[in-house]
Design a protein around this motif. Structure first.
Motif, PDB file in Angstrom:
ATOM      1  N   HIS A   1       2.913 -11.528   1.972  1.00  0.00           N
ATOM      2  CA  HIS A   1       2.614 -10.990   0.639  1.00  0.00           C
ATOM      3  C   HIS A   1       1.426 -10.037   0.730  1.00  0.00           C
ATOM      4  N   GLY A   2       1.680  -8.779   0.391  1.00  0.00           N
ATOM      5  CA  GLY A   2       0.648  -7.756   0.517  1.00  0.00           C
ATOM      6  C   GLY A   2      -0.210  -7.607  -0.719  1.00  0.00           C
ATOM      7  N   ALA A   3       0.059  -8.367  -1.725  1.00  0.00           N
ATOM      8  CA  ALA A   3      -0.703  -8.259  -2.963  1.00  0.00           C
ATOM      9  C   ALA A   3      -0.585  -9.584  -3.697  1.00  0.00           C
ATOM     10  N   GLY A   4      -1.287  -9.650  -4.821  1.00  0.00           N
ATOM     11  CA  GLY A   4      -1.192 -10.866  -5.630  1.00  0.00           C
ATOM     12  C   GLY A   4      -2.423 -11.737  -5.483  1.00  0.00           C
TER      13      GLY A   4
ATOM     14  N   LEU B   1      -1.395   5.646  -8.304  1.00  0.00           N
ATOM     15  CA  LEU B   1      -1.942   5.432  -6.953  1.00  0.00           C
ATOM     16  C   LEU B   1      -0.898   4.781  -6.050  1.00  0.00           C
ATOM     17  N   ASP B   2      -0.075   3.912  -6.631  1.00  0.00           N
ATOM     18  CA  ASP B   2       0.985   3.261  -5.860  1.00  0.00           C
ATOM     19  C   ASP B   2       2.123   4.240  -5.598  1.00  0.00           C
ATOM     20  N   ILE B   3       2.707   4.764  -6.675  1.00  0.00           N
ATOM     21  CA  ILE B   3       3.976   5.505  -6.516  1.00  0.00           C
ATOM     22  C   ILE B   3       3.779   6.884  -5.897  1.00  0.00           C
TER      23      ILE B   3
ATOM     24  N   TYR C   1      -0.898   7.076  -2.636  1.00  0.00           N
ATOM     25  CA  TYR C   1      -2.337   7.084  -2.281  1.00  0.00           C
ATOM     26  C   TYR C   1      -2.868   5.699  -1.904  1.00  0.00           C
ATOM     27  N   ASP C   2      -2.370   4.667  -2.573  1.00  0.00           N
ATOM     28  CA  ASP C   2      -2.813   3.312  -2.205  1.00  0.00           C
ATOM     29  C   ASP C   2      -2.452   3.038  -0.740  1.00  0.00           C
ATOM     30  N   THR C   3      -1.258   3.451  -0.350  1.00  0.00           N
ATOM     31  CA  THR C   3      -0.837   3.271   1.045  1.00  0.00           C
ATOM     32  C   THR C   3      -1.729   4.092   1.972  1.00  0.00           C
TER      33      THR C   3
ATOM     34  N   GLY D   1       1.981  -8.020 -11.636  1.00  0.00           N
ATOM     35  CA  GLY D   1       0.535  -7.945 -11.356  1.00  0.00           C
ATOM     36  C   GLY D   1       0.178  -7.376 -10.004  1.00  0.00           C
ATOM     37  N   PHE D   2       1.125  -6.742  -9.277  1.00  0.00           N
ATOM     38  CA  PHE D   2       0.686  -6.169  -8.011  1.00  0.00           C
ATOM     39  C   PHE D   2       0.484  -4.662  -8.057  1.00  0.00           C
ATOM     40  N   ALA D   3       0.886  -4.006  -9.162  1.00  0.00           N
ATOM     41  CA  ALA D   3       0.618  -2.561  -9.275  1.00  0.00           C
ATOM     42  C   ALA D   3      -0.875  -2.348  -9.533  1.00  0.00           C
ATOM     43  N   GLU D   4      -1.390  -1.204  -9.084  1.00  0.00           N
ATOM     44  CA  GLU D   4      -2.789  -0.859  -9.368  1.00  0.00           C
ATOM     45  C   GLU D   4      -2.946  -0.641 -10.873  1.00  0.00           C
ATOM     46  N   ALA D   5      -4.206  -0.694 -11.350  1.00  0.00           N
ATOM     47  CA  ALA D   5      -4.466  -0.425 -12.767  1.00  0.00           C
ATOM     48  C   ALA D   5      -3.888   0.956 -13.119  1.00  0.00           C
TER      49      ALA D   5
ATOM     50  N   ILE E   1       5.000  -1.162   5.876  1.00  0.00           N
ATOM     51  CA  ILE E   1       5.158  -1.128   4.420  1.00  0.00           C
ATOM     52  C   ILE E   1       3.897  -1.755   3.861  1.00  0.00           C
ATOM     53  N   LEU E   2       3.079  -0.960   3.212  1.00  0.00           N
ATOM     54  CA  LEU E   2       1.755  -1.450   2.799  1.00  0.00           C
ATOM     55  C   LEU E   2       1.557  -1.399   1.289  1.00  0.00           C
ATOM     56  N   ASN E   3       2.612  -1.087   0.570  1.00  0.00           N
ATOM     57  CA  ASN E   3       2.462  -1.086  -0.890  1.00  0.00           C
ATOM     58  C   ASN E   3       3.595  -1.889  -1.520  1.00  0.00           C
ATOM     59  N   GLY E   4       3.207  -3.018  -2.112  1.00  0.00           N
ATOM     60  CA  GLY E   4       4.195  -3.922  -2.699  1.00  0.00           C
ATOM     61  C   GLY E   4       4.919  -3.296  -3.870  1.00  0.00           C
ATOM     62  N   THR E   5       4.196  -2.491  -4.645  1.00  0.00           N
ATOM     63  CA  THR E   5       4.809  -1.885  -5.833  1.00  0.00           C
ATOM     64  C   THR E   5       5.959  -0.963  -5.435  1.00  0.00           C
ATOM     65  N   CYS E   6       5.704  -0.077  -4.475  1.00  0.00           N
ATOM     66  CA  CYS E   6       6.767   0.855  -4.047  1.00  0.00           C
ATOM     67  C   CYS E   6       7.919   0.097  -3.413  1.00  0.00           C
TER      68      CYS E   6
ATOM     69  N   ASN F   1     -11.861  -3.460  -1.462  1.00  0.00           N
ATOM     70  CA  ASN F   1     -11.881  -2.135  -2.089  1.00  0.00           C
ATOM     71  C   ASN F   1     -11.458  -1.029  -1.125  1.00  0.00           C
ATOM     72  N   LYS F   2     -10.134  -0.892  -0.982  1.00  0.00           N
ATOM     73  CA  LYS F   2      -9.607   0.095  -0.020  1.00  0.00           C
ATOM     74  C   LYS F   2      -9.902   1.530  -0.436  1.00  0.00           C
ATOM     75  N   ALA F   3      -9.941   1.785  -1.763  1.00  0.00           N
ATOM     76  CA  ALA F   3     -10.217   3.153  -2.216  1.00  0.00           C
ATOM     77  C   ALA F   3     -11.634   3.548  -1.793  1.00  0.00           C
TER      78      ALA F   3
ATOM     79  N   HIS G   1      -4.844   4.961   1.490  1.00  0.00           N
ATOM     80  CA  HIS G   1      -6.155   4.297   1.608  1.00  0.00           C
ATOM     81  C   HIS G   1      -6.110   3.262   2.735  1.00  0.00           C
ATOM     82  N   LYS G   2      -5.028   2.482   2.724  1.00  0.00           N
ATOM     83  CA  LYS G   2      -4.902   1.407   3.724  1.00  0.00           C
ATOM     84  C   LYS G   2      -4.688   1.995   5.115  1.00  0.00           C
ATOM     85  N   LEU G   3      -3.927   3.083   5.188  1.00  0.00           N
ATOM     86  CA  LEU G   3      -3.658   3.696   6.493  1.00  0.00           C
ATOM     87  C   LEU G   3      -4.929   4.298   7.091  1.00  0.00           C
TER      88      LEU G   3
HETATM   89  N1  HSE Z   1      -1.109  -2.028  -5.654  1.00  0.00           N
HETATM   90  C1  HSE Z   1      -1.071  -2.638  -4.373  1.00  0.00           C
HETATM   91  C2  HSE Z   1       0.375  -2.907  -4.004  1.00  0.00           C
HETATM   92  C3  HSE Z   1      -1.879  -3.915  -4.410  1.00  0.00           C
HETATM   93  O1  HSE Z   1       1.279  -2.703  -4.830  1.00  0.00           O
HETATM   94  O2  HSE Z   1       0.640  -3.284  -2.876  1.00  0.00           O
HETATM   95  C4  HSE Z   1      -2.366  -4.369  -3.083  1.00  0.00           C
HETATM   96  O3  HSE Z   1      -3.207  -3.466  -2.469  1.00  0.00           O
END
Ligand code: HSE
Length: 433
Positions: free
Chosen positions: A299-302, A195-197, A200-202, A187-191, A157-162, A104-106, A204-206
């Motif tokens: 693979h950063g997600a999945g 947050l991805d685009i 913010y997801d990045t 299935g790797f984008a946040e709900a 690069i910490l966000n797979g979606t972007c 739970n990075k958030a 959180h991780k940073l």
């Molecule tokens: N939504 C995130 C991503 C999932 O696209 O990388 C992994 O934290």
């Protein structure tokens, strides 16, 4: 053989992956650990859903508190996400003396300080390898493998979606919307994909990485964040033709007792290995004073990659339990008493080369007005490119600059934006490496 009982909160994508590894790879894990990991309980709202795994009788429950209150469970895997019920459950589990593994990075990036303190007071650990970079062992690398280094910087690069979106537009010319839909289907984008685009997801991780790299209190709110929504296919194509790639980079650097932490689209040359990290893959380059530069990639997600990271945390905790050792590797990499409140440097204080795209009316004198203002702010132009192709009656003017101060760029662009000939806000991308 000794048994160590674990409980899972949330059987979504990652929770299901964890259950699969525990059940399918149980004998392998036992042969490495010298103890058996037993999935004692798993909570989810939808326990009748077919997840393609066979759960033992009495494992599934719809009540997550049944899991955190079960006296037989040693380790709780929190895979619900969000900052409400997940936080309550983690606090309850800590109160009950259980160790936590969370993705739970958030939650960690905004309330981690309080949670780590609660865990330290109770003598339990919170492990969070799956919260950053999926399968890449970035937390373990910083906390253990590089424990003898002064970490100088991390960029990655910490966000797979972007990364998936930017790669798809670069290689296939698909639209932003179609690329995002692809990331959601995979299935790797946040709900909530904003947050991805929006970056913010990045961020959180940073915030988590900066904290364990530099021994600082987790600080999310002072990280500078820009997402990828203002980047157009035109910028991506210009970068491609000029020997660059555009990536959403997370950057954190420590110097002179301050941290420069930021998330923004970045143009990087093909000589930077991060420029070749495509699709949903993640990668980070860590610079330490002893190791120099090192890179992690994966693979950063999945489902299974993130579950793999969670299981490695479970095994670490289980090893300590088997050896009755209370001394875990410090949760935040530094001893609690050594964690400092290190200030962040303002984005205005950085210097960088820049790509700037103006949208301007195609009339005499525009370029000289733009270059005059840039010159007055000590911004030296490296190259200029204007296309004939008009967009909404305006022509794009793309520029690359030499190193300039961010604050000067900001002031110059405010002046340029107010010119009659400028039809929309300029797009700015920092260039690294
Ligand atoms: N939504 C995130 C991503 C999932 O696209 O990388 C992994 O934290």
């Amino acid at each position: 053989m000794k048994e160590i009982n674990v409980g899972i909160l949330g059987l979504g994508t990652v929770g299901t992956g964890i259950a699969k590894i525990l059940i399918n790879n149980g004998p392998l894990i036992a042969s490495r650990l010298g103890a058996k990991l037993v999935l004692k309980k798993a909570a989810d709202l939808y326990i009748d859903k077919d997840r393609g795994i066979y759960f033992d009788k009495d494992v599934l429950t719809t009540d997550p508190f049944e899991v955190v209150n079960d006296p037989k469970i040693d380790i709780i895997l929190e895979m619900i996400g969000g900052q409400t019920i997940a936080k309550d459950l983690i606090l309850k589990a800590i109160e009950n003396g259980k160790h936590i593994v969370t993705a739970n990075k958030a939650l960690l990036s905004s309330q981690g300080g309080m949670l780590f303190k609660a865990a330290a007071e109770k003598g339990v650990t919170i492990a969070f390898e799956p919260s950053v970079g999926g399968c890449m062992p970035i937390i373990k690398t910083i906390r253990e493998s590089l424990a003898g280094n002064n970490i100088q910087s991390i960029s990655g690069i910490l966000n797979g979606t972007c990364n998936y979106i930017l790669s798809k537009i670069t290689s296939e010319g698909v639209s932003f919307e179609d690329a995002l839909a692809g990331a959601q289907t995979a299935g790797f984008a946040e709900a909530d994909p904003t947050l991805d685009i929006e970056g913010y997801d990045t961020a959180h991780k940073l915030a988590i990485l900066s904290s364990i790299a530099f021994g600082m209190e987790i600080n999310l709110k002072d990280i500078y964040v820009e997402g990828i929504t203002s980047i157009s296919a035109m910028d991506i194509e210009f970068a491609r033709q000029s020997g660059y790639r555009i990536k959403l980079l997370a950057i954190t650097k420590f110097s002179e007792n301050a941290v420069d932490a930021r998330v923004h689209p970045t143009m990087i040359p093909l000589s930077n290995p991060l420029s070749h990290v495509d699709g949903s893959l993640n990668a980070v380059i860590i610079s330490g004073d002893a190791v120099g530069d090192m890179m992690l990639y994966g693979h950063g997600a999945g489902m299974m990659p993130t579950a793999s990271a969670a299981i490695s945390d479970v095994i670490d905790i289980a090893r300590s339990l088997i050896n009755n050792s209370a001394s875990f590797v410090p949760m935040q990499s530094f001893q609690v008493a050594q964690i400092r409140d290190i200030p962040f440097r303002s984005i205005d204080d950085i210097s960088s080369c820049y790509y700037i795209r103006f949208s301007a009316k195609d009339q005499p004198g525009v370029l000289s007005k733009i270059s005059g203002i840039l010159g007055n702010h000590q911004i030296s132009i490296k190259s200029v490119h204007q296309t004939e192709q008009k967009l909404n009656g305006a022509v794009p003017i793309m520029m690359l600059t030499h190193v300039a101060k961010e604050v000067e760029v900001k002031q110059a662009l405010a002046k340029i934006s107010s010119l009659d000939a400028i039809t929309s806000k300029p797009v700015v991308i920092r260039i690294e490496g």
